[in-house]
Design a protein around this motif. Structure first.
Motif, PDB file in Angstrom:
ATOM      1  N   THR A   4       8.548  -0.419   0.439  1.00  0.00           N
ATOM      2  CA  THR A   4       8.969  -1.461  -0.695  1.00  0.00           C
ATOM      3  C   THR A   4       7.636  -2.356  -0.733  1.00  0.00           C
ATOM      4  OG1 THR A   4       9.837  -3.126   0.798  1.00  0.00           O
ATOM      5  CG2 THR A   4      11.391  -1.414  -0.430  1.00  0.00           C
ATOM      6  N   ASN A   5       7.010  -2.513  -2.008  1.00  0.00           N
ATOM      7  CA  ASN A   5       5.781  -3.153  -2.205  1.00  0.00           C
ATOM      8  C   ASN A   5       5.951  -4.105  -3.314  1.00  0.00           C
ATOM      9  OD1 ASN A   5       3.269  -4.332  -1.984  1.00  0.00           O
ATOM     10  ND2 ASN A   5       2.402  -2.636  -3.063  1.00  0.00           N
ATOM     11  N   PRO A   6       6.105  -5.565  -3.357  1.00  0.00           N
ATOM     12  CA  PRO A   6       6.245  -6.367  -2.161  1.00  0.00           C
ATOM     13  C   PRO A   6       7.489  -6.037  -1.479  1.00  0.00           C
ATOM     14  CG  PRO A   6       5.803  -7.572  -4.346  1.00  0.00           C
ATOM     15  CD  PRO A   6       6.071  -6.104  -4.561  1.00  0.00           C
ATOM     16  N   SER A   7       7.176  -6.493   0.060  1.00  0.00           N
ATOM     17  CA  SER A   7       8.386  -5.908   0.894  1.00  0.00           C
ATOM     18  C   SER A   7       9.393  -6.861   0.820  1.00  0.00           C
ATOM     19  CB  SER A   7       7.845  -6.154   2.366  1.00  0.00           C
ATOM     20  OG  SER A   7       8.647  -6.080   3.370  1.00  0.00           O
ATOM     21  N   ASN A   8      10.744  -5.915   1.035  1.00  0.00           N
ATOM     22  CA  ASN A   8      11.874  -6.742   1.187  1.00  0.00           C
ATOM     23  C   ASN A   8      12.463  -5.998   2.670  1.00  0.00           C
ATOM     24  OD1 ASN A   8      14.752  -7.179   1.382  1.00  0.00           O
ATOM     25  ND2 ASN A   8      15.228  -5.887  -0.304  1.00  0.00           N
ATOM     26  N   PRO A   9      12.514  -6.837   3.657  1.00  0.00           N
ATOM     27  CA  PRO A   9      12.590  -8.299   3.706  1.00  0.00           C
ATOM     28  C   PRO A   9      11.488  -9.349   4.015  1.00  0.00           C
ATOM     29  CG  PRO A   9      13.015  -7.256   5.703  1.00  0.00           C
ATOM     30  CD  PRO A   9      12.555  -6.153   5.053  1.00  0.00           C
ATOM     31  N   LEU A  10      10.210  -8.945   4.016  1.00  0.00           N
ATOM     32  CA  LEU A  10       9.445  -9.564   4.445  1.00  0.00           C
ATOM     33  C   LEU A  10       8.577 -10.470   3.451  1.00  0.00           C
ATOM     34  CD1 LEU A  10       6.836  -6.968   6.458  1.00  0.00           C
ATOM     35  CD2 LEU A  10       8.828  -8.565   7.377  1.00  0.00           C
ATOM     36  N   GLY A  11       8.800 -10.022   2.501  1.00  0.00           N
ATOM     37  CA  GLY A  11       8.273 -10.890   1.394  1.00  0.00           C
ATOM     38  C   GLY A  11       6.797 -10.956   1.210  1.00  0.00           C
ATOM     39  N   THR A  12       6.177  -9.842   1.662  1.00  0.00           N
ATOM     40  CA  THR A  12       4.630  -9.775   1.577  1.00  0.00           C
ATOM     41  C   THR A  12       4.166  -8.451   0.781  1.00  0.00           C
ATOM     42  OG1 THR A  12       4.777  -8.158   3.483  1.00  0.00           O
ATOM     43  CG2 THR A  12       4.489 -10.661   3.951  1.00  0.00           C
ATOM     44  N   THR A  13       3.071  -8.857   0.222  1.00  0.00           N
ATOM     45  CA  THR A  13       2.458  -7.375  -0.607  1.00  0.00           C
ATOM     46  C   THR A  13       1.766  -6.495   0.393  1.00  0.00           C
ATOM     47  OG1 THR A  13       0.588  -9.037  -1.080  1.00  0.00           O
ATOM     48  CG2 THR A  13       2.397  -8.605  -2.953  1.00  0.00           C
ATOM     49  N   MET A  14       1.621  -5.396   0.285  1.00  0.00           N
ATOM     50  CA  MET A  14       0.702  -4.420   1.009  1.00  0.00           C
ATOM     51  C   MET A  14      -0.806  -4.640   0.857  1.00  0.00           C
ATOM     52  SD  MET A  14       2.975  -0.919   0.896  1.00  0.00           S
ATOM     53  CE  MET A  14       1.908   0.029   2.019  1.00  0.00           C
ATOM     54  N   THR A  15      -1.260  -4.583   2.082  1.00  0.00           N
ATOM     55  CA  THR A  15      -2.904  -4.840   1.684  1.00  0.00           C
ATOM     56  C   THR A  15      -3.517  -3.716   1.453  1.00  0.00           C
ATOM     57  OG1 THR A  15      -3.002  -4.072   4.052  1.00  0.00           O
ATOM     58  CG2 THR A  15      -2.768  -6.516   3.501  1.00  0.00           C
ATOM     59  N   THR A  16      -4.967  -3.645   1.007  1.00  0.00           N
ATOM     60  CA  THR A  16      -5.608  -2.544   0.683  1.00  0.00           C
ATOM     61  C   THR A  16      -5.687  -1.368   1.731  1.00  0.00           C
ATOM     62  OG1 THR A  16      -6.785  -3.586  -1.034  1.00  0.00           O
ATOM     63  CG2 THR A  16      -7.775  -1.683  -0.449  1.00  0.00           C
ATOM     64  N   LEU A  17      -5.789  -2.221   2.652  1.00  0.00           N
ATOM     65  CA  LEU A  17      -5.879  -1.415   4.200  1.00  0.00           C
ATOM     66  C   LEU A  17      -4.640  -0.474   4.145  1.00  0.00           C
ATOM     67  CD1 LEU A  17      -7.551  -0.328   6.533  1.00  0.00           C
ATOM     68  CD2 LEU A  17      -6.600  -2.246   7.903  1.00  0.00           C
ATOM     69  N   GLU A  18      -3.587  -1.153   4.183  1.00  0.00           N
ATOM     70  CA  GLU A  18      -2.297  -0.402   4.295  1.00  0.00           C
ATOM     71  C   GLU A  18      -2.125   0.506   3.259  1.00  0.00           C
ATOM     72  OE1 GLU A  18       1.273  -3.190   5.775  1.00  0.00           O
ATOM     73  OE2 GLU A  18       0.075  -4.410   4.360  1.00  0.00           O
ATOM     74  N   LEU A  19      -2.313   0.417   2.005  1.00  0.00           N
ATOM     75  CA  LEU A  19      -2.193   1.276   0.962  1.00  0.00           C
ATOM     76  C   LEU A  19      -3.203   2.415   1.289  1.00  0.00           C
ATOM     77  CD1 LEU A  19      -2.375  -1.098  -1.871  1.00  0.00           C
ATOM     78  CD2 LEU A  19      -0.378   0.410  -1.474  1.00  0.00           C
ATOM     79  N   ASN A  20      -4.284   2.307   1.748  1.00  0.00           N
ATOM     80  CA  ASN A  20      -5.116   3.389   1.966  1.00  0.00           C
ATOM     81  C   ASN A  20      -4.749   4.124   3.459  1.00  0.00           C
ATOM     82  OD1 ASN A  20      -7.202   3.238   0.158  1.00  0.00           O
ATOM     83  ND2 ASN A  20      -8.326   1.545   1.197  1.00  0.00           N
ATOM     84  N   HIS A  21      -3.929   3.633   4.217  1.00  0.00           N
ATOM     85  CA  HIS A  21      -3.345   4.233   5.502  1.00  0.00           C
ATOM     86  C   HIS A  21      -2.296   5.258   4.868  1.00  0.00           C
ATOM     87  CE1 HIS A  21      -5.561   2.332   8.522  1.00  0.00           C
ATOM     88  NE2 HIS A  21      -4.904   1.385   8.488  1.00  0.00           N
ATOM     89  N   LEU A  22      -1.410   4.782   3.934  1.00  0.00           N
ATOM     90  CA  LEU A  22      -0.464   5.312   3.427  1.00  0.00           C
ATOM     91  C   LEU A  22      -1.073   6.732   2.624  1.00  0.00           C
ATOM     92  CD1 LEU A  22       2.503   5.268   2.900  1.00  0.00           C
ATOM     93  CD2 LEU A  22       2.459   4.036   1.162  1.00  0.00           C
ATOM     94  N   ILE A  23      -2.006   6.388   1.787  1.00  0.00           N
ATOM     95  CA  ILE A  23      -2.675   7.549   0.978  1.00  0.00           C
ATOM     96  C   ILE A  23      -3.287   8.531   1.821  1.00  0.00           C
ATOM     97  CG2 ILE A  23      -4.598   7.887  -0.611  1.00  0.00           C
ATOM     98  CD1 ILE A  23      -3.996   5.189  -1.876  1.00  0.00           C
TER      99      ILE A  23
ATOM    100  N   ILE B 223       1.803  -2.218   8.262  1.00  0.00           N
ATOM    101  CA  ILE B 223       1.727  -0.451   8.688  1.00  0.00           C
ATOM    102  C   ILE B 223       0.416  -0.342   8.936  1.00  0.00           C
ATOM    103  CG2 ILE B 223       1.906   1.753   7.700  1.00  0.00           C
ATOM    104  CD1 ILE B 223       3.673   0.389   5.288  1.00  0.00           C
ATOM    105  N   THR B 224       0.406   0.460  10.137  1.00  0.00           N
ATOM    106  CA  THR B 224      -1.089   1.226  10.820  1.00  0.00           C
ATOM    107  C   THR B 224      -0.671   2.524  10.888  1.00  0.00           C
ATOM    108  OG1 THR B 224       0.186   1.158  13.179  1.00  0.00           O
ATOM    109  CG2 THR B 224      -1.089  -1.010  12.350  1.00  0.00           C
ATOM    110  N   ALA B 225      -2.145   3.049  11.002  1.00  0.00           N
ATOM    111  CA  ALA B 225      -2.172   4.500  10.948  1.00  0.00           C
ATOM    112  C   ALA B 225      -1.464   5.171  12.029  1.00  0.00           C
ATOM    113  CB  ALA B 225      -3.744   5.083  10.798  1.00  0.00           C
ATOM    114  N   PRO B 226      -1.840   4.515  13.375  1.00  0.00           N
ATOM    115  CA  PRO B 226      -1.028   4.987  14.659  1.00  0.00           C
ATOM    116  C   PRO B 226       0.656   4.883  14.354  1.00  0.00           C
ATOM    117  CG  PRO B 226      -2.648   3.380  15.370  1.00  0.00           C
ATOM    118  CD  PRO B 226      -2.586   3.380  13.879  1.00  0.00           C
TER     119      PRO B 226
END
Length: 459
Positions: free
Chosen positions: A196-215, A171-174
């Motif tokens: 979804t964190n961890p992601s379904n269907p990617l099977g990945t956890t969100m990074t701190t950067l992604e979480l901060n973008h979201l917040i 996930i990116t800010a743009p």
């Protein structure tokens, strides 16, 4: 005469995700009774650690026999229980959730609402947070069932946040801003973002950067965040899982408006492998949401017997600690077997560290870079090679040729058969491609962006 809801086709049952299930149910694989049947690789179910749960039940018969200190509690459990749930069960649940997060955050049982699975939890939150015709933003690719769970009865719209393979579908800010503007163009009021964190269907956890973008995005737009964390206990490799509550707490936002707009969905379906028990929950610091969701939970309660048995199990901290550790170990081993099998067939996956599935890149097997070609390949895989997998289009992926394949819902022997079928699928394509010049081969899409793939050690 039927209601519009009953007679319309907005349920999403015509998605290839559900159609693949229908084909499987007509001809399910069995190693003895039906060895040519379809192998179910579209079911995100954890069957790798049943023995651990069964062993606990064998040594703790009172839980299963509905007894306390040898005396029956059957009558107590058989009578009506209100929809707030058993306090003892809710206490154990919040401790279990904290344990999975390394006790870096704590949860208040008074902020917990029990639901009949995470499907009910997500729909209940839609009813609480949005009016019909309002929208939630979801990053793609996302779980196909959300088109049913979030939209069908609530009338809430989904606007995709387009994520791509160029950065591993992060996930990116743009991308967040573009999705918001797209909703505005369609006159849709955005009420929140669901991830979804961890992601379904990617099977990945969100990074701190992604979480901060979201917040940052939720603060700027004054909207809600729903974090579906039902796979949080399946994280088997680094980086570790970071809950949205932990991310918000680390930024000292507990005393802000955002704190009341953050909601977690969780269940025991994936982490403990108990989808049939229908244990889901909503966690929210917003007391109005908790109150409304608790009233709505009367339409889908968790049975008293289930609450009693699982409260006894979760109270055994030695068992839960061992279960989480051993389950993650088994998932890591199984995923490595699966990825190595695919690699042997010339197929790679997105690098992942969680979940019960892999996001598999089969773009090089498409006849053309189109979703029509993806559908053709998917039908071939299901109908000719007997593997029910989920095409990326059912997950609203913007790039044709990606598929979700589950690996934890079958035995090792069945997985071996599945890998043999994958190799049989790929071999004719590989023979054809062998006549292509080396320079052309190196330009094909399946080697593009190699950095975002797994590089498993040779064995």
């Amino acid at each position: 005469m039927l209601s519009k809801k009953a007679s319309c086709d907005s349920h999403g049952q015509d998605s290839s995700y559900f159609l693949g299930w229908q084909e499987y149910e007509k001809n399910p694989y069995d190693p003895v009774q039906n060895p040519n049947g379809i192998i179910q690789m579209g079911l995100a179910e954890n069957q790798l650690s049943f023995d651990l749960v069964e062993s606990w039940l064998a040594t703790n018969p009172d839980a299963l026999e509905l007894k306390r200190n040898g005396g029956s509690v059957f009558r107590e459990l058989a009578l009506f229980q209100d929809y707030h749930g058993f306090p003892a069960f809710k206490n154990e649940l919040v401790e279990f959730m904290a344990e999975m997060r390394g006790n870096r955050v704590k949860f208040d049982p008074n902020n917990l609402v029990l639901t009949a699975g995470s499907t009910s939890a997500n729909e209940t939150l839609m009813f609480c947070l949005a009016e019909p015709g309002e929208a939630f933003l979801l990053p793609t690719p996302y779980y196909p069932g959300f088109d049913r769970d979030l939209k069908w009865r609530t009338g809430v719209e989904i606007v995709p946040i387009q994520c791509t393979s160029e950065n591993g579908f992060k996930i990116t800010a743009p991308a967040l801003e573009e999705a918001y503007q797209r909703a505005q163009e369609f006159n849709l009021k955005v009420k929140g973002v669901l991830v979804t964190n961890p992601s379904n269907p990617l099977g990945t956890t969100m990074t701190t950067l992604e979480l901060n973008h979201l917040i940052d995005f939720a603060v700027a737009k004054e909207i809600h965040i729903i974090s579906d964390e039902i796979y949080s206990g399946t994280v088997f490799n680094s980086p570790s899982f970071v809950s949205i509550v932990e991310a918000v707490t680390e930024r000292n936002l507990e005393d802000t408006e955002l704190w009341n707009r953050v909601h977690i969905v969780y269940s025991l379906s994936k982490d403990l492998g108990l989808p049939g028990f229908r244990v889901g929950m909503i966690y929210s610091n917003n007391q109005t949401v908790v109150s409304a969701a608790t009233k709505m939970s009367s339409f889908g309660l968790v049975s008293s017997q289930t609450q009693y048995m699982l409260s006894q199990m979760l109270k055994d901290k030695k068992f839960t600690a061992n279960y989480l550790k051993e389950n993650q170990k088994r998932l890591r081993k199984r995923r490595q077997m699966f990825v190595c099998g695919l690699k042997g067939a010339g197929i790679r996956c997105l690098k992942s560290n969680a979940g019960l599935f892999c996001w598999v890149d089969m773009r090089h097997l498409l006849k053309s870079n189109t979703f029509e070609a993806e559908k053709e390949l998917w039908m071939k895989v299901v109908c000719e090679f007997g593997l029910n997998i989920s095409p990326g289009s059912s997950c609203h992926c913007s790039e044709p040729g990606w598929f979700r394949m589950c690996f934890a819902n079958m035995s090792e022997d069945t997985l071996d058969v599945a890998m043999q079928r994958v190799k049989a699928l790929v071999e004719p394509t590989m023979v054809h491609q062998s006549v292509v010049s080396k320079s052309t081969w190196l330009q094909t899409k399946w080697v593009f962006q190699l950095a975002s793939y797994d590089r498993e050690p040779d064995r």
